[in-house]
Design an enzyme around this catalytic site. Structure first.
Site, mmCIF file in Angstrom:
data_model
loop_
_atom_site.group_PDB
_atom_site.id
_atom_site.type_symbol
_atom_site.label_atom_id
_atom_site.label_comp_id
_atom_site.label_asym_id
_atom_site.label_seq_id
_atom_site.Cartn_x
_atom_site.Cartn_y
_atom_site.Cartn_z
ATOM 1 C CB SER A 135 -1.052 0.029 1.125
ATOM 2 O OG SER A 135 -1.843 1.753 1.703
ATOM 3 C CE1 TYR A 147 -4.345 -1.950 5.224
ATOM 4 C CE2 TYR A 147 -3.592 -0.057 4.983
ATOM 5 C CZ TYR A 147 -4.268 -1.181 4.480
ATOM 6 O OH TYR A 147 -3.974 -1.356 2.897
#
Ligand SMILES: NC(=O)c1ccc[n+]([C@@H]2O[C@H](COP(=O)([O-])OP(=O)(O)OC[C@H]3O[C@@H](n4cnc5c(N)ncnc54)[C@H](OP(=O)(O)O)[C@@H]3O)[C@@H](O)[C@H]2O)c1
Length: 224
Positions: A135, A147
């Protein structure tokens, strides 16, 4: 004989879009995820194989690869894409309570690592390709965001696996999308500009379709 690609997290979002494009481009696709019904529906549409699998569970991941090879006799590409995010704060009570953190860490970090470990022997045999979904959050600072830290771990995984396999012919690509319009985005970001899952799928197939001597190390995609 068609090449075979496993896609984890294939029931929706980036995984489903990538499986669709891969099937269009001639791959036999193996669709993995925890929920059987949407996988089975997509597998029927793409003439693929649905294998329910929790990537956080090592025996299930090993079985996914074994089933693929038993069914199709080869494995050429693995798209380790399953992941999810919960909001977190290290300072306050905002976001998910710590009891909910291990599920995300196990899926995003162990899931990608287990997928690589299970698939690598077959991928090495096939001069194959491992593509990991990291990501943009795995290369920048996101205050309070666990995350993001799991995706930094995916960045490290891609680099360390590539280093371990240098000279073998195996290719390892890391995909780092910014916000993508899927079920996986937090509600507070819903109004921001987004990529589509198909945008990310094209990037995956770009990496995978390069000649064998070309390794696309990283692709960063952001909404313009
Ligand atoms: N959307 C974004 O903005 C964005 C940006 C950058 C990176 N990413 C990453 O892109 C990947 C795909 O996410 P997405 O946005 O497409 O979200 P999504 O639509 O929620 O898809 C995630 C998929 O992963 C599956 N999954 C979750 N946990 C799993 C587990 N333990 N084992 C197997 N499958 C599991 C889910 O299906 P089941 O629940 O049925 O298992 C779901 O099909 C993730 O790694 C995510 O972190 C997303």
């Amino acid at each position: 004989m068609s090449k075979v690609m496993i896609v984890t997290g294939a029931a929706g979002g980036i995984g489903a879009a990538t499986a669709r494009l891969a099937a269009e481009q001639g791959f036999r696709v193996v669709l993995a995820g925890r929920t059987a019904a949407p996988l089975a529906a997509l597998a029927a549409e793409l003439d693929g194989l649905a294998v329910p699998c929790d990537v956080a569970d090592w025996p299930q991941v090993r079985a996914l690869v074994a089933r693929t090879v038993a069914e199709f006799g080869r494995l050429d590409v693995v798209f380790a894409n399953a992941g999810h995010s919960v909001s977190t704060s290290f300072r306050t009570e905002d976001g998910a309570p710590p009891e909910q953190w291990p599920g995300m860490v196990l899926t995003n970090v162990c899931g990608a690592a287990f997928t690589a470990r299970a698939a690598l022997p077959e991928l090495l045999r096939a001069n194959g390709h491992l593509v990991l979904t990291g990501s943009a959050a795995g290369r920048g600072i996101r205050p309070g965001n666990l995350y993001s830290a799991t995706k930094w771990a995916v960045t490290g995984l891609a680099q360390n696996i590539r280093a371990e396999c240098a000279g073998t012919g195996l290719r390892v690509s890391l995909l780092q999308p910014g916000l993508v319009d899927t079920g996986g985005i937090p509600p507070e970001r819903a109004a921001e500009p987004k990529l589509t899952p198909a945008d990310v799928a094209r990037a995956v197939l770009y990496a995978v379709s390069q000649p064998p001597h070309v390794n696309v190390d990283e692709i960063i995609l952001r909404p313009a």
